[in-house]
Design a protein around this motif. Structure first.
Motif, PDB file in Angstrom:
ATOM      1  N   LYS A  47       0.686  -1.031  -0.120  1.00 40.63           N
ATOM      2  CA  LYS A  47       0.287  -0.173   0.030  1.00 40.63           C
ATOM      3  C   LYS A  47       1.115   0.970  -0.037  1.00 40.63           C
ATOM      4  O   LYS A  47       0.381   2.303  -0.709  1.00 40.63           O
ATOM      5  CB  LYS A  47      -1.010   0.058   1.022  1.00 40.63           C
ATOM      6  CG  LYS A  47      -2.090  -0.883   0.859  1.00 40.63           C
ATOM      7  CD  LYS A  47      -2.570  -0.489   2.579  1.00 40.63           C
ATOM      8  CE  LYS A  47      -4.259  -1.521   2.655  1.00 40.63           C
ATOM      9  NZ  LYS A  47      -4.456  -1.355   3.319  1.00 40.63           N
ATOM     10  N   GLY A  48       1.976   0.661   0.958  1.00 40.28           N
ATOM     11  CA  GLY A  48       3.023   2.134   1.179  1.00 40.28           C
ATOM     12  C   GLY A  48       2.666   3.875   1.407  1.00 40.28           C
ATOM     13  O   GLY A  48       3.214   4.555   2.410  1.00 40.28           O
ATOM     14  N   THR A  49       0.980   3.734   1.617  1.00 37.93           N
ATOM     15  CA  THR A  49       0.158   4.661   2.482  1.00 37.93           C
ATOM     16  C   THR A  49      -0.152   4.685   3.545  1.00 37.93           C
ATOM     17  O   THR A  49      -1.259   2.632   3.900  1.00 37.93           O
ATOM     18  CB  THR A  49      -0.744   5.379   1.777  1.00 37.93           C
ATOM     19  OG1 THR A  49      -2.011   4.182   1.147  1.00 37.93           O
ATOM     20  CG2 THR A  49      -0.076   5.960   0.020  1.00 37.93           C
ATOM     21  N   THR A  50      -0.608   5.339   4.486  1.00 42.37           N
ATOM     22  CA  THR A  50      -0.812   5.089   5.645  1.00 42.37           C
ATOM     23  C   THR A  50      -2.865   5.529   5.553  1.00 42.37           C
ATOM     24  O   THR A  50      -3.011   5.953   4.727  1.00 42.37           O
ATOM     25  CB  THR A  50      -1.034   6.160   6.671  1.00 42.37           C
ATOM     26  OG1 THR A  50      -0.595   6.905   6.569  1.00 42.37           O
ATOM     27  CG2 THR A  50       0.478   5.670   7.439  1.00 42.37           C
ATOM     28  N   ARG A  51      -3.480   5.515   7.113  1.00 43.67           N
ATOM     29  CA  ARG A  51      -4.675   5.155   5.888  1.00 43.67           C
ATOM     30  C   ARG A  51      -5.045   6.932   6.542  1.00 43.67           C
ATOM     31  O   ARG A  51      -6.120   7.697   5.892  1.00 43.67           O
ATOM     32  CB  ARG A  51      -5.506   4.922   7.458  1.00 43.67           C
ATOM     33  CG  ARG A  51      -7.282   5.257   7.611  1.00 43.67           C
ATOM     34  CD  ARG A  51      -7.413   5.203   8.548  1.00 43.67           C
ATOM     35  NE  ARG A  51      -7.677   3.178   9.209  1.00 43.67           N
ATOM     36  CZ  ARG A  51      -7.927   2.321   9.465  1.00 43.67           C
ATOM     37  NH1 ARG A  51      -9.738   2.766  10.001  1.00 43.67           N
ATOM     38  NH2 ARG A  51      -7.947   1.401   9.449  1.00 43.67           N
TER      39      ARG A  51
ATOM     40  N   GLN B 258      -2.696   9.262   5.386  1.00 43.42           N
ATOM     41  CA  GLN B 258      -2.762   9.670   4.666  1.00 43.42           C
ATOM     42  C   GLN B 258      -3.472   9.575   2.894  1.00 43.42           C
ATOM     43  O   GLN B 258      -3.957  10.370   2.625  1.00 43.42           O
ATOM     44  CB  GLN B 258      -0.938   9.671   4.197  1.00 43.42           C
ATOM     45  CG  GLN B 258       0.158   9.142   4.146  1.00 43.42           C
ATOM     46  CD  GLN B 258       1.672   8.889   4.388  1.00 43.42           C
ATOM     47  OE1 GLN B 258       0.959   7.775   3.877  1.00 43.42           O
ATOM     48  NE2 GLN B 258       2.688   8.635   4.221  1.00 43.42           N
ATOM     49  N   ARG B 259      -3.992   8.463   3.579  1.00 40.52           N
ATOM     50  CA  ARG B 259      -4.923   8.596   2.428  1.00 40.52           C
ATOM     51  C   ARG B 259      -6.211   9.254   2.594  1.00 40.52           C
ATOM     52  O   ARG B 259      -7.255   9.604   1.701  1.00 40.52           O
ATOM     53  CB  ARG B 259      -5.511   7.324   2.292  1.00 40.52           C
ATOM     54  CG  ARG B 259      -4.496   5.706   1.684  1.00 40.52           C
ATOM     55  CD  ARG B 259      -5.103   4.176   1.964  1.00 40.52           C
ATOM     56  NE  ARG B 259      -5.798   3.685   2.715  1.00 40.52           N
ATOM     57  CZ  ARG B 259      -4.817   2.835   3.450  1.00 40.52           C
ATOM     58  NH1 ARG B 259      -3.648   2.604   3.115  1.00 40.52           N
ATOM     59  NH2 ARG B 259      -5.215   2.649   5.014  1.00 40.52           N
TER      60      ARG B 259
ATOM     61  N   LYS C 234      -5.624  12.876   1.436  1.00 41.34           N
ATOM     62  CA  LYS C 234      -5.815  13.205  -0.189  1.00 41.34           C
ATOM     63  C   LYS C 234      -7.242  12.639  -0.150  1.00 41.34           C
ATOM     64  O   LYS C 234      -7.243  14.196  -1.545  1.00 41.34           O
ATOM     65  CB  LYS C 234      -5.015  11.332  -0.946  1.00 41.34           C
ATOM     66  CG  LYS C 234      -5.094  10.962  -1.851  1.00 41.34           C
ATOM     67  CD  LYS C 234      -3.948  10.368  -2.826  1.00 41.34           C
ATOM     68  CE  LYS C 234      -4.019  10.173  -4.477  1.00 41.34           C
ATOM     69  NZ  LYS C 234      -5.623   9.568  -5.096  1.00 41.34           N
TER      70      LYS C 234
ATOM     71  N   ASP D 250       3.459  11.744  12.621  1.00 47.18           N
ATOM     72  CA  ASP D 250       2.547  11.121  11.655  1.00 47.18           C
ATOM     73  C   ASP D 250       1.220  11.409  11.632  1.00 47.18           C
ATOM     74  O   ASP D 250       1.110  12.328  10.335  1.00 47.18           O
ATOM     75  CB  ASP D 250       1.951   9.523  11.250  1.00 47.18           C
ATOM     76  CG  ASP D 250       4.031   9.217  11.325  1.00 47.18           C
ATOM     77  OD1 ASP D 250       3.758   7.456  11.825  1.00 47.18           O
ATOM     78  OD2 ASP D 250       4.493   9.846  10.687  1.00 47.18           O
TER      79      ASP D 250
ATOM     80  N   VAL E 178      -0.127  15.479   9.147  1.00 47.95           N
ATOM     81  CA  VAL E 178      -1.367  15.023   8.313  1.00 47.95           C
ATOM     82  C   VAL E 178      -2.959  16.524   8.870  1.00 47.95           C
ATOM     83  O   VAL E 178      -3.149  17.488   8.526  1.00 47.95           O
ATOM     84  CB  VAL E 178      -2.438  13.522   8.296  1.00 47.95           C
ATOM     85  CG1 VAL E 178      -4.248  13.695   7.637  1.00 47.95           C
ATOM     86  CG2 VAL E 178      -0.894  12.706   7.659  1.00 47.95           C
TER      87      VAL E 178
END
Ligand SMILES: Cc1ncccc1-c1cc(O)c2nc[nH]c(=O)c2c1
Ligand SMILES: [Mg+2]
Length: 217
Positions: A1-5, A7-8, A11, A94, A98
């Motif tokens: 996935k590379g992204t965290t929840r 970060q999603r 976005k 993190d 955000v």
């Protein structure tokens, strides 16, 4: 996935919310949590009670413990008067990163200060380093075991005055062992419990506790 929840979620907000519009940011975040991924925002019934408290109290100086992605920080700050401000503390770097983006997206960076440190360390410096005299509103939404540690520290620092409100999330799920007993047993507070649904879950019940400080200043 590379992204965290988180970060999603950010976005999604950047793609779907209106820049500078706190209501749009909150509505869009709620939509994300209802349609894409659950997140631990003090939303829906919890948020409605928070709105009511802020509108009635009209606090000048607010402290939030546990920023996460900034949802409740935006929810609080959107109802603050022009000179009022919110200090929100988030120990996870993190999450804090955000949250700062979400606050900017809502256009509330002049009202909200996100501090990426441990809550106890900041509480001890609120008067000397953060230019705080008294706290009108405290929102406890970080880690259940820290509610009692931090409220005792806030009392020790003499940061509350008659009428100050301490609002605590999650007093049922995950629960705040010791906090409820302490605050309800204290002669310095008048507490009210509200049974509410857990955020974004219609079949789960949680609870929030509103405590008004009536003790000595
Ligand atoms: C994440 C979660 N899973 C299952 C049950 C409860 C939770 C949950 C819900 C929240 O509103 C939280 N608020 C602040 N801090 C938390 O740690 C937290 C945890
Ligand atoms: Mg919570």
């Amino acid at each position: 996935k590379g992204t965290t929840r988180e970060q999603r979620a950010l976005k999604y907000l950047k793609e779907h919310a209106r820049q500078g519009d706190p209501d749009s940011v909150l509505e869009t975040f709620d939509e994300f949590c209802r349609t894409q991924e659950w997140a631990m925002n003090a939303a829906e019934e919890k948020g409605d009670i928070l709105d009511e408290i802020v509108r009635e109290l009209q606090p000048t100086t607010c402290l939030e413990l546990g920023t996460y992605c900034g949802y409740s920080a935006v929810r609080i700050a959107r109802n603050l008067s022009p000179s009022a401000r919110l200090i929100t503390i988030e120990v996870n770097p993190d999450y804090a990163a955000v949250a700062r983006e979400v606050v900017k997206l809502a256009g509330l960076q002049d009202k909200i200060e996100v501090i990426n440190l441990d809550s106890a360390d900041v509480i001890r410096e609120l008067k000397t380093k953060y230019d705080v005299t008294k706290l009108d509103l405290v929102f406890l939404d970080h880690w259940k075991y820290l509610y009692i540690r931090d409220i005792k520290l806030i009392e020790e620092e003499k940061l509350l005055k008659k009428g100050s409100v301490v609002f605590a999330d999650n007093v049922i799920i995950p629960g705040a062992p010791g906090y409820l007993e302490y605050i309800r047993g204290s002669k310095n507070y008048k507490s009210t419990f509200y049974s509410v649904h857990f955020e974004y879950m219609d079949d789960m019940k949680d609870g929030v506790e509103k405590s008004v400080y009536i003790g000595d200043e």
